[in-house]
Design an enzyme around this catalytic site. Structure first.
Site, PDB file in Angstrom:
ATOM      1  NE  ARG A  89      -3.630  -2.088   2.837  1.00 54.36           N
ATOM      2  CZ  ARG A  89      -3.370  -3.291   3.330  1.00 54.36           C
ATOM      3  NH1 ARG A  89      -2.142  -3.635   3.655  1.00 54.36           N
ATOM      4  NH2 ARG A  89      -4.341  -4.177   3.498  1.00 54.36           N
ATOM      5  CG  ASN A  96      -3.288   6.948  -3.994  1.00 54.66           C
ATOM      6  OD1 ASN A  96      -3.437   7.178  -5.189  1.00 54.66           O
ATOM      7  ND2 ASN A  96      -3.579   5.779  -3.463  1.00 54.66           N
ATOM      8  CG  ASP A 149      -7.111  -4.018   8.719  1.00 55.56           C
ATOM      9  OD1 ASP A 149      -7.289  -4.346   7.529  1.00 55.56           O
ATOM     10  OD2 ASP A 149      -6.454  -3.009   9.055  1.00 55.56           O
ATOM     11  NE  ARG A 152      -9.641  -7.941   4.076  1.00 54.88           N
ATOM     12  CZ  ARG A 152      -9.104  -6.920   3.431  1.00 54.88           C
ATOM     13  NH1 ARG A 152      -8.064  -6.279   3.945  1.00 54.88           N
ATOM     14  NH2 ARG A 152      -9.585  -6.532   2.267  1.00 54.88           N
ATOM     15  CG  HIS A 176      -5.158  -0.438   6.487  1.00 55.09           C
ATOM     16  ND1 HIS A 176      -5.842  -1.601   6.726  1.00 55.09           N
ATOM     17  CD2 HIS A 176      -5.361  -0.157   5.167  1.00 55.09           C
ATOM     18  CE1 HIS A 176      -6.434  -2.001   5.617  1.00 55.09           C
ATOM     19  NE2 HIS A 176      -6.154  -1.135   4.647  1.00 55.09           N
TER      20      HIS A 176
END
Ligand SMILES: NC(=O)C1=CN([C@@H]2O[C@H](COP(=O)(O)OP(=O)(O)OC[C@H]3O[C@@H](n4cnc5c(N)ncnc54)[C@H](O)[C@@H]3O)[C@@H](O)[C@H]2O)C=CC1
Ligand SMILES: O=C([O-])CC(=O)C(=O)O
Length: 312
Positions: A89, A96, A149, A152, A176
């Site tokens: 990421r 971004n 998360d 999950r 994250h």
């Protein structure tokens, strides 16, 4: 009733808007994207499910017209590149950061009182950037990652235990990122009883490891990153704010000494209500968990430091 804007009409943004519209969380939902006609198309397609599924939310798609987002109560930012298989990421920061910064600036012109939910990756650093760029009170800047998360984590626990995910409680805190997440196995419970009563050490370690690479696993399978669970997790954060539910959800927020960290946004359990995040809950980590949190913070801080090298 309220107004919610979702920026980015891609996989995650469209799924989030769809969930919000179906739940009738707001009287008006605006979906905005930079790609000509894209948000309009997604919004129209979604609205054509209304008569079938029985919901009625005013849903508007717009191409980069921020005037249509005016007076939003909550703004969810999903604009930006997703990763491809093999990427982290963190590698998305160069593109971004500029996107998130410009979106925050544009939104603030029309919705100075909005609460921001940041989804774009690398999420903790994008949340920190949104906080610094906006100058808003810390309670109105919320990074979405821990909600996903933790879902999950419960998914992998439910598979390992062969029980319903709805009977499980468990939180993932920290950054994250594939190596920065901290699934709190010690505190996870099944109907109030510790999961450590039911799973051996090796299985718990595997559940935690699978959780940490949950996003990478899906990226490998799909060729781009996930959207159903991210869209549902974003919905849960927005819902607790809009309905003032006071749910406790791990979110990335500014720490000022909590969990031993300052001047950083990271995932910790917070109470979410109508003013944004209202309170950080202290889970009283043991020494090993606290050490993992400090290590995670080092990695997130390194990423935050990259911001000053970018031309934003
Ligand atoms: N925090 C989390 O838990 C999660 C974060 N993500 C992140 O969310 C982001 C979006 O992922 P996807 O929806 O899968 O990507 P996507 O590529 O499907 O959609 C992104 C959309 O953003 C739009 N966009 C780009 N620049 C823009 C701008 N300046 N203004 C408005 N819109 C703009 C694009 O046109 C595109 O439609 C990625 O950065 C991804 O890594 C994804 C899943 C979970
Ligand atoms: O894996 C990614 O890049 C997208 C994301 O943050 C997730 O699904 O957890």
């Amino acid at each position: 009733m309220s107004k919610i804007t979702v920026v980015g009409a891609g996989a995650v943004g469209a799924t989030t808007a769809d969930n919000i519209a179906r739940k009738e969380l707001a009287s008006e939902v605006v979906l905005l994207d930079i790609k000509e006609g894209f948000a309009e198309g997604k919004a129209l397609d979604m609205f054509q499910t209304a008569a079938i599924l029985g919901w009625d939310t005013k849903l508007t798609g717009v191409t980069n017209d921020y005037s249509k987002t005016a007076n939003s109560d909550v703004v969810v930012i999903t604009s930006g590149l997703p990763r491809k298989p093999g990427m982290t990421r963190e590698e998305l920061i160069g593109v971004n950061a500029g996107i998130v910064k410009s979106v925050v600036d544009n939104i603030l012109k029309y919705s100075p009182d909005a609460i921001f939910v940041i989804v774009s990756n690398p999420m903790d650093t994008m949340t920190y950037l949104a906080l610094k760029a906006s100058g808003l009170p810390k309670n109105r800047i919320i990074g979405m990652g821990g909600a996903l998360d933790s879902a999950r984590f419960k998914c992998y626990l439910s598979l390992a235990m062969n029980v319903s995910p709805n009977d499980l409680h468990g939180s993932v805190i920290g950054g994250h990122g594939d190596t920065t997440m901290i699934p709190l196995t010690r505190l996870a419970t099944w109907n109030g009883t510790p999961v450590t009563d039911y799973l051996d050490e090796a299985t718990l370690t595997k559940v935690a490891a699978d959780t940490m690479v949950g996003g990478a696993t899906l990226t490998g399978l799909l060729g781009t990153s996930a959207w159903y669970a991210p869209g549902a997790a974003s919905l849960s954060v927005v819902e607790s704010i809009i309905r003032d539910e006071k749910r406790v959800i791990p979110c990335s927020v500014l720490l000022e000494g909590e969990y031993g960290q300052s001047d950083i946004c990271m995932g910790v359990p917070v109470v979410l209500g109508k003013t944004g995040w209202e309170k950080i809950i202290d889970y009283k980590l043991n020494d090993a968990e606290q050490a993992l949190f400090a290590k995670s913070a080092d990695a997130v801080r390194n990423m935050n430091n990259v911001l000053s090298t970018l031309n934003l």
